[in-house]
Structure formats: C-alpha cells, structure tokens
Design an enzyme around this catalytic site. Structure first.
Site, PDB file in Angstrom:
ATOM      1  N   ASP A   1      38.280  51.231  37.457  1.00 56.82           N
ATOM      2  CA  ASP A   1      38.664  52.427  38.214  1.00 56.82           C
ATOM      3  C   ASP A   1      39.834  53.141  37.547  1.00 56.82           C
ATOM      4  OD1 ASP A   1      36.708  52.059  40.101  1.00 56.82           O
ATOM      5  OD2 ASP A   1      38.055  52.471  41.786  1.00 56.82           O
TER       6      ASP A   1
ATOM      7  N   LYS B   1      44.022  36.104  33.090  1.00 56.86           N
ATOM      8  CA  LYS B   1      45.373  35.745  33.548  1.00 56.86           C
ATOM      9  C   LYS B   1      45.573  34.278  33.186  1.00 56.86           C
ATOM     10  CE  LYS B   1      49.149  36.909  35.728  1.00 56.86           C
ATOM     11  NZ  LYS B   1      50.139  37.823  35.140  1.00 56.86           N
TER      12      LYS B   1
ATOM     13  N   TYR C   1      34.897  37.225  44.182  1.00 50.11           N
ATOM     14  CA  TYR C   1      34.154  37.933  45.228  1.00 50.11           C
ATOM     15  C   TYR C   1      33.015  37.099  45.810  1.00 50.11           C
ATOM     16  CZ  TYR C   1      36.562  42.237  43.816  1.00 50.11           C
ATOM     17  OH  TYR C   1      37.517  43.185  43.539  1.00 50.11           O
TER      18      TYR C   1
ATOM     19  N   ASP D   1      37.048  45.266  38.375  1.00 52.82           N
ATOM     20  CA  ASP D   1      36.965  46.235  39.473  1.00 52.82           C
ATOM     21  C   ASP D   1      38.168  47.183  39.385  1.00 52.82           C
ATOM     22  OD1 ASP D   1      36.304  47.491  41.783  1.00 52.82           O
ATOM     23  OD2 ASP D   1      36.615  45.784  43.112  1.00 52.82           O
TER      24      ASP D   1
ATOM     25  N   ASP E   1      47.823  42.071  33.753  1.00 55.80           N
ATOM     26  CA  ASP E   1      48.925  42.970  34.125  1.00 55.80           C
ATOM     27  C   ASP E   1      49.312  43.845  32.933  1.00 55.80           C
ATOM     28  OD1 ASP E   1      49.589  40.496  33.073  1.00 55.80           O
ATOM     29  OD2 ASP E   1      51.499  40.330  34.102  1.00 55.80           O
TER      30      ASP E   1
END
Ligand code: NAD
Length: 356
Positions: A249, A189, A143, A245, A221
């Site tokens: 959620d 990852k 980000y 992020d 994943d």
C-alpha cells in the site's frame, strides 16, 4: 498458428463493469494484432452475484474460474450490500474466491509514469523512474496461522510459515526478478522473529538456484523507511503476508493515483488479475473512472498467465504513449492534461495505440 485462451471475466460492482469493458476492448485490439484468440466467459461475484443468486460467491463461479486460463476482475462492493451479515457480504465472496483459486502470490508493481511525477505526494526527483514489484505471500503467515484466539483479557495470533510456503513464493519472486533487473530485496524481521529467521534461511536456499539474481535482506521497519526515502533502490521486494500488505500500500502511493495500479494474484493454478482499487461507488455510472489500472492488469495477465509478453508490451507502451500525449481521466486531470477524457475514450485511445 493462432493460440486460443479462455479468459474468465468478473465485472463486479460499482465502476467494475465500466473499467472491465475498457480492458476487454484493449485485449480484443491487441490479441487480433498479435494473432491470439481470447474467449471470454462472464461470471458473477460480490453484489452482482447477491442480487442474482442471493450469495456473493456462487458455485458456478468457483467451477467456472477453474476452467479458465486466467481471470480478469474489476471490483466488488458498495453501500447497497453493506448491511448484510458478514458471510453474505461481497468482500466475503472475493476472499472465498481467492482461497478457492489457491492464489498464494500477490504481485503489485509500482510504476511511476514520467508524465505523472507531479501526481505523487513525494518530490519528483524521488519518484521519477520508480519501477518496482512487490511480491507478497498471500495465503499464509499471521493472517491464517493457528491458533488464534480472542478473550476478555488477552488475544493472540500465530505467525507461521512452512518451508514449502516460503519456497514457492520465493521461486515466484526469483522467476520475476530474472525477467527484470535481477535484484531481490527480501523483507523480514529476522532480528526479532524466529519465523523471519526461517524465512531468510529458506529464501537463501532458493537463491542458490538463481545465481544470476542478487539477493539482499532488509528489516521491515527499514524497508518502510527506504521505500519513501529512496524507492529507486528496489527492483523486486519479496515479503510475507502482513509485511507485504503494509509495504504494497505504501508503494502504491508512489505513483500518485489509485486508478493507475494493477495487481496479479497467482498460484499453481489459475491467476486472478485486478486493479488495486475498489468499486468506487461515488463515481460509478458517470463514465469518469480511470480504466488504466484494469487495462494494466490485463497486460499483467497476458505476460504472467499466458506468456504473451509482446502483447503485454504493446499495452504498456500504449498507456505510456497516451499519458505522454496528455490524455487524462478526471482523477489525474490536474497533471499536465492536454485533453480530459472519459473512461470509454481512454479505452478507445489505448486500444488504438496497442493495436499498431
Ligand atoms: P475505492 O478504491 O473504491 O475508492 C477510493 C477513492 O478512489 C474513491 O474516491 C474513488 O472514487 C477513487 N477511485 C478508485 N478507483 C478509481 C478509478 N479507477 N478512477 C478514479 N477514481 C477512483 O475504495 P473505497 O471507497 O474504500 O471502497 C468502495 C467499495 O469498494 C467498498 O465496498 C469496498 O469494500 C470495496 N473494495 C473492493 C475491493 C476489491 O474489489 N478488490 C478493494 C477495495 C475496496
């Protein structure tokens, strides 16, 4: 000796003032009972700041928060300010505040209250007893990484982490794990990304300083799948900005209502404590908002910023007791309610229980 703390209060917009008032009510009750003294200073942010000063993040707020021991925040935003230019919008003020405060660690607990297992979209057997904490790196990663460019035929961002950035968020996660079940799952990852290999190696280094904590690694994943399949396997999830992020959620929905979940953004300096939901303009001013996420955020503030864990426990126990006795605000009224209460009545009940 009575301990004294300076608390910054940012009520914000929409339901912000209603829910923060209830959290203050509870903080007052518990602090009197626990022998500490909280002094509040109110500051402006978002739409309320735009109306008063013309900008969403006044200098006085930036200077004010740095003089506090911790900041409790409601929520900002609403249709009234939606058509302003980006730099003048309420959300820009909040991002600017987080940056100014240097809050690099976002802590999001996902707890499923026994009384509300039916409120989740997942089966009760899957969510019953879930109590996990997502520790997300908040000020680095893709980000913020440079270079970032948008062209006609291509666009790119850069996922970058320095050793110091990974170390400091890992240390936050290990310290938290030490106070919980002493288990961390670091999510990355690393099978595809060099930055994730580096993340993994650095987390391993920090782990050597915490031999009591069990560290495992999981690809993002798989972690997304495992969160839905068997969320009880997790204690602390440590992850970077973009993965956090998404996972936080997903984790938040285990509990059933957005009105229940708190969060903390902390760093080397002052921490910001806030519910995960927004300003809910659709129900603002009606007295029906659920104040529990903000009251839980106040509990996190006592525990993580002020070291007042006994007072925090009192609040957490009071919330569980109120839910057990069947008190529900409108958003959770469908789940075993004995009495549907207003925002302010819920605050009264929690304050009373927490003061005992
Ligand atoms: P929202 O979280 O405000 O509301 C989503 C839905 O959940 C609404 O139906 C709302 O009524 C309900 N809800 C939220 N909190 C509740 C509570 N405590 N009790 C009962 N019901 C609750 O999200 P949104 O509608 O997408 O955004 C509304 C405004 O909030 C926008 O301006 C957005 O930019 C802003 N926002 C602010 C923050 C923040 O301040 N941290 C975060 C997200 C959104």
């Amino acid at each position: 000796m009575t301990k004294s703390y300076k608390i910054g209060i940012i009520k914000g917009d929409g339901i912000g003032p209603e829910i923060v008032d209830e959290a203050i009510k509870v903080l007052d009750a518990v602090s009197v009972a626990q022998g500490c003294n909280l002094k509040y200073t109110e500051m402006l942010l978002g739409g309320a700041a735009i109306d008063e000063t013309g900008i969403p993040l006044p200098d006085e707020t930036i200077q004010g928060v740095n003089k506090c021991d911790a900041v409790l925040f409601g929520a900002i935003g609403g249709p009234k300010w939606d058509n302003l230019e980006r730099h003048l919008r309420p959300e820009t003020g909040l991002l600017g505040l987080r940056k100014a405060m240097g809050t690099f660690a976002n802590l999001r607990p996902a707890t499923v209250y026994d009384e509300l297992v039916n409120a989740s979209t997942l089966k009760p057997g899957v969510v019953e007893g879930v109590d996990l904490m997502v520790v997300r790196e908040l000020t680095g990663g893709i980000y913020f990484g440079q270079p970032r460019e948008l062209h006609e035929e291509k666009a790119f961002n850069t996922m970058i982490y320095t050793r110091e950035e990974v170390r400091r968020i890992a240390e936050v996660a290990f310290e938290i794990a030490m106070k919980r079940q002493k288990r961390i799952c670091s999510v990355d990852k690393a099978n595809v990304l060099e930055v994730s290999q580096f993340w993994r190696e650095t987390v391993e280094e920090v782990a050597k300083e915490y031999p009591e904590v069990e560290l495992t690694h999981m690809y993002v994943d798989n972690a997304a799948m495992q969160l839905i399949r068997e969320p009880k396997q997790f204690d602390v999830i440590l992850t970077g900005n973009i993965f956090g992020d998404i996972l936080s959620d997903a984790a938040s929905m285990l509990s059933g209502s957005i009105g229940l979940l708190p969060s903390a953004s902390t760093g080397r300096g002052v921490g910001l404590f806030e519910p995960i939901h927004g300003s809910a303009p659709d129900i603002a001013g009606q007295g029906i908002a659920n104040p529990l996420a903000t009251i839980s955020s106040a509990s996190m503030m006592l525990r993580h910023a002020l070291g007042e864990s006994k007072a925090a426990d009192k609040i957490d126990d009071a919330i569980k007791k109120a839910l057990k006795e069947g008190y529900r605000t409108g958003d959770i009224a469908d789940y075993d309610a004995k009495e549907v209460v207003t925002c302010s009545e819920m605050g009264d009940i929690i304050a009373e229980y927490a003061s005992k």
